[in-house]
Design an enzyme around this catalytic site. Structure first.
Site, PDB file in Angstrom:
ATOM      1  CD  GLU A 192     108.460  94.456   7.721  1.00 32.71           C
ATOM      2  OE1 GLU A 192     109.628  94.615   7.153  1.00 32.71           O
ATOM      3  OE2 GLU A 192     108.082  93.359   8.229  1.00 32.71           O
ATOM      4  CG  ASP A 252     103.278  93.342   9.195  1.00 33.63           C
ATOM      5  OD1 ASP A 252     102.855  92.890   7.985  1.00 33.63           O
ATOM      6  OD2 ASP A 252     104.365  93.027   9.467  1.00 33.63           O
TER       7      ASP A 252
END
Length: 334
Positions: free
Chosen positions: A54, A111
């Site tokens: 991330e 993500d």
């Protein structure tokens, strides 16, 4: 094509001027000094100085946005070297320099994969780099092959390859729906289910409104009947994951989702100022401490207000400082 022309024009202007304002941007320079080391590792100062896919993806996005190819390449090379999975074009989610090996869990975080893929796509457009474009395509293909999943008529994103899917239900995290990336991917690959992921993400978010404040929880579960509820393996809170939802959905042009209005109403409630950092949707308990400056920037962005200064302050840890710069990036791209 228009984006590439605009980026190329910006680079020409920068060269003619002899210096590029983006390169000398004070908030980005301050961020790099505090959170990115010389090897290209983004350091989570609020979490024992570990690193994540991330954070690497966020750093690459910001480096691209600030026209800093040197830092972008450092970030990308570190990410490839330390987080690339050996079996598929995705990235292990966690790196802890105190561990031996530093990557103990090969599982990915969707993500982070999307951030990296989008950063590479934007960088390929900005700097006309075919290698970046190829890497982005490989990650996008791996996301669709391994993480796009259908349940109860919804096309959803699994949070990772392992650990979130069961026979009758699936756990998802709506803050993993990074709509700016999905929107661009839908534009360049209309034959792929990116647009359906966007539309079904909005539909699930509309169902994930719980408690007195009608807020989404960080983690939700969807069963085969299409019922959406707070996931049982996590606290039923609108908290440090879900606070990103208004930024991602508004940035991606889908702020008509009803939960976005619920979230901004919660944050802007005059009876509870400053806004609480989290709320329990079952007990309606609220945190006794306020949102960070980074989350406040998301609040301002989603509410159509002026954003706080982009320069990280001493009280901003990695998470707050990153959200602050991302909100400004979103504002710049409006």
């Amino acid at each position: 094509m228009l984006r590439r022309l605009m980026l190329s024009t910006g680079l020409i202007i920068c060269m003619l001027a002899g210096a590029c304002a983006a390169q000398a941007d004070t908030p980005w320079s301050a961020y790099k000094e505090r959170f990115i080391n010389a090897s290209g590792r983004v350091i989570d100062t609020g979490n024992n100085n570990i690193s994540h896919s991330e954070g690497q993806g966020w750093g690459m996005m910001l480096a691209q946005h600030h026209n800093d190819q040197e830092t972008f390449d450092q970030l990308w090379q570190w990410t490839r070297r330390h987080l690339s999975r050996p079996d598929v074009s995705l990235f292990s989610w966690r790196y802890d320099p105190r561990d031996k090996p530093a990557v103990r869990d090969l599982n990915n975080a969707t993500d982070g994969d999307l951030f990296i893929a989008w950063a590479l796509y934007l960088a390929a457009e900005r700097w006309n780099n075919a290698n970046y474009a190829s890497a982005s395509r490989s990650i996008r293909r791996a996301v669709l092959e391994n993480l796009a999943y259908e349940i109860a008529g919804y096309q959803v994103l699994l949070p990772a390859i392992q650990g979130f899917r069961r026979d009758q239900e699936v756990d998802i995290n709506l803050s993993y729906w990074f709509l700016p990336a999905l929107r661009d991917f839908a534009d360049i690959e209309p034959e792929q289910p990116w647009q359906r992921l966007i539309d079904d993400g909005v539909a699930v978010l509309d169902e994930a409104r719980f408690g007195a404040y009608l807020l989404p929880t960080d983690w939700v579960v969807i069963n085969q009947q299409g019922e959406v509820a707070p996931a049982s393996n996590w606290a039923p809170r609108f908290s440090f994951d879900a606070v990103r939802i208004p930024l991602y959905f508004a940035w991606g042009g889908r702020d008509e989702a009803r939960a976005i209005g619920s979230i901004t109403a919660f944050w802007n409630d005059p009876a509870h100022q400053p806004p609480s950092a989290w709320a329990d949707v079952v007990s309606d308990e609220r945190a006794e401490y306020p949102i960070s400056r980074g989350v406040d920037a998301i609040r301002a962005y989603a509410s159509g207000e002026k954003l706080p200064s982009a320069t990280p302050q001493s009280e901003d840890d990695y998470f707050s400082a990153t959200l602050l710069l991302l909100a400004h990036m979103a504002e710049d791209m409006r």
